[in-house]
Design an enzyme around this catalytic site. Structure first.
Site, PDB file in Angstrom:
ATOM      1  N   HIS A 134     -10.815  44.229  30.400  1.00 26.15           N
ATOM      2  CA  HIS A 134     -10.232  44.318  29.062  1.00 26.15           C
ATOM      3  C   HIS A 134      -8.727  44.005  29.042  1.00 26.15           C
ATOM      4  O   HIS A 134      -8.243  43.266  28.191  1.00 26.15           O
ATOM      5  CB  HIS A 134     -10.480  45.724  28.496  1.00 26.15           C
ATOM      6  CG  HIS A 134     -10.496  45.778  27.009  1.00 26.15           C
ATOM      7  ND1 HIS A 134     -11.220  46.706  26.304  1.00 26.15           N
ATOM      8  CD2 HIS A 134      -9.892  45.021  26.071  1.00 26.15           C
ATOM      9  CE1 HIS A 134     -11.064  46.528  25.002  1.00 26.15           C
ATOM     10  NE2 HIS A 134     -10.249  45.510  24.840  1.00 26.15           N
ATOM     11  N   TYR A 158     -14.235  51.365  22.453  1.00 27.43           N
ATOM     12  CA  TYR A 158     -14.414  51.387  21.001  1.00 27.43           C
ATOM     13  C   TYR A 158     -15.129  52.651  20.536  1.00 27.43           C
ATOM     14  O   TYR A 158     -15.123  52.978  19.348  1.00 27.43           O
ATOM     15  CB  TYR A 158     -15.211  50.164  20.533  1.00 27.43           C
ATOM     16  CG  TYR A 158     -14.528  48.836  20.774  1.00 27.43           C
ATOM     17  CD1 TYR A 158     -13.190  48.754  21.159  1.00 27.43           C
ATOM     18  CD2 TYR A 158     -15.232  47.640  20.614  1.00 27.43           C
ATOM     19  CE1 TYR A 158     -12.589  47.535  21.385  1.00 27.43           C
ATOM     20  CE2 TYR A 158     -14.629  46.410  20.837  1.00 27.43           C
ATOM     21  CZ  TYR A 158     -13.304  46.369  21.228  1.00 27.43           C
ATOM     22  OH  TYR A 158     -12.705  45.155  21.453  1.00 27.43           O
TER      23      TYR A 158
END
Length: 326
Positions: free
Chosen positions: A120, A60
């Site tokens: 992830h 991110y």
């Protein structure tokens, strides 16, 4: 100063370990729409509003800024580290270097340890930020059970070292999960789930190898695993109205936000807004409440863009949907 909501009144859910966690968490993905400073400012407001669970990720691009917020809040006595439940994820290009990735996240987040560390995505492929949707790394490889097991074993070593407490899987096929469970313990799963994407086959242009409502929910219930749905508001469509997208907004790459698919989803969202009005609540509250009342859901991961939305997300936990129309 943000209105403070006592974290003690936020409903709690129990993890398989017996530990209680809040049923509402804050997602920190926003690098495609807002900068890291804006995200960290939202985290600061969230902590002071009563939020105690935060879903982060190395990719991110904002963990350092968020870590400064965590550090300041702890130093100011707003919160103690033990009261925060911090989740982050190892990105696709670091599957062979999990400890390096985790150590970097811990340093950036200034949190000493991570409560829940997700793998992830199942595949070890890397796509540069803001790359064209057709771009592919020439070194990309298909999913490998052997490589996954190596990645997971590295996570287990981090548990032993005290760097992480729990291990989770994000966006995994349930067929693969069933195979893995013969060899490993899975503490929790994260997948895409909201009122309009219950069994969707894609996230943006990424094919999903799971059906959340038909496969993931029954499995986590059967196995007693924690479940953390992301994108509860369908990237803003399940709100009072979708704002015009900026040119760098990643939603521009999502086929569901382009015609003809968008017209289909938007029509249903408009019907839901009318039903929400009949309930006396805005659609974003209704969408989050719908998830909260799912017995399989542990904590809802919702991104926010304003203090008002922070409060709406927490306030909607105080009422129940009493109709079966949804």
């Amino acid at each position: 100063m943000a209105e403070f909501i006592d974290p003690a009144i936020v409903p709690k859910v129990t993890l398989p370990s017996g530990e209680e966690v809040p049923c509402m968490g804050m997602g920190t993905f926003g690098s495609d729409r807002v900068n890291a400073e804006d995200v960290s400012a939202a985290v600061a407001g969230a902590i002071r509003s009563g939020y105690r669970m935060f879903d982060c990720a190395a990719c991110y691009g904002n963990e350092h800024q968020i870590g400064e917020v965590f550090e300041a809040a702890i130093k100011e006595g707003v919160v103690e580290r033990k009261d925060l439940f911090i989740m982050t994820k190892v990105w696709n290009d670091m599957h062979r270097k999990v400890e390096e990735a985790c150590t970097k996240s811990i340093q950036d987040l200034k949190c000493d340890y991570v409560d829940l560390y997700f793998i992830h995505w199942p595949f070890p492929n890397y796509h540069a930020p803001f790359c064209d949707v057709d771009s592919r790394n020439p070194d990309s490889r298909p999913f490998s059970v052997e490589e996954f097991m190596d990645t997971y074993r590295q996570c287990e070593e981090l548990v032993e070292k005290g760097k992480i407490r729990y291990i989770g899987l994000s966006n995994f096929s349930q067929a693969d999960v069933v195979k893995f469970e013969e060899m490993i313990e899975i503490n929790g799963q994260q997948s895409l789930y909201n009122m309009l994407e219950r069994n969707t086959s894609s996230y943006h242009n990424i094919k999903l190898e799971y059906k959340t409502e038909d496969e993931v929910l029954p499995h986590v219930k059967k196995e007693g695993q924690a479940f953390f749905p992301y994108s509860p508001l369908f990237q803003g469509l399940l709100t009072s109205g979708l704002r015009k997208l900026s040119t760098r907004d990643i939603r521009n790459e999502n086929p569901k936000f382009s015609q003809p698919l968008f017209a289909k989803y938007d029509a249903v969202a408009k019907q839901l807004r009318k039903l929400a009005d009949d309930c006396g609540h805005p659609l974003n509250e209704l969408a989050i409440n719908w998830l909260r009342q799912k017995e399989e859901v542990t904590t809802i991961i919702a991104g926010v863009s304003s203090v008002t939305q922070l409060h709406q997300n927490l306030n909607c936990l105080s009422w129940d949907i009493t109709t079966d129309l949804f």
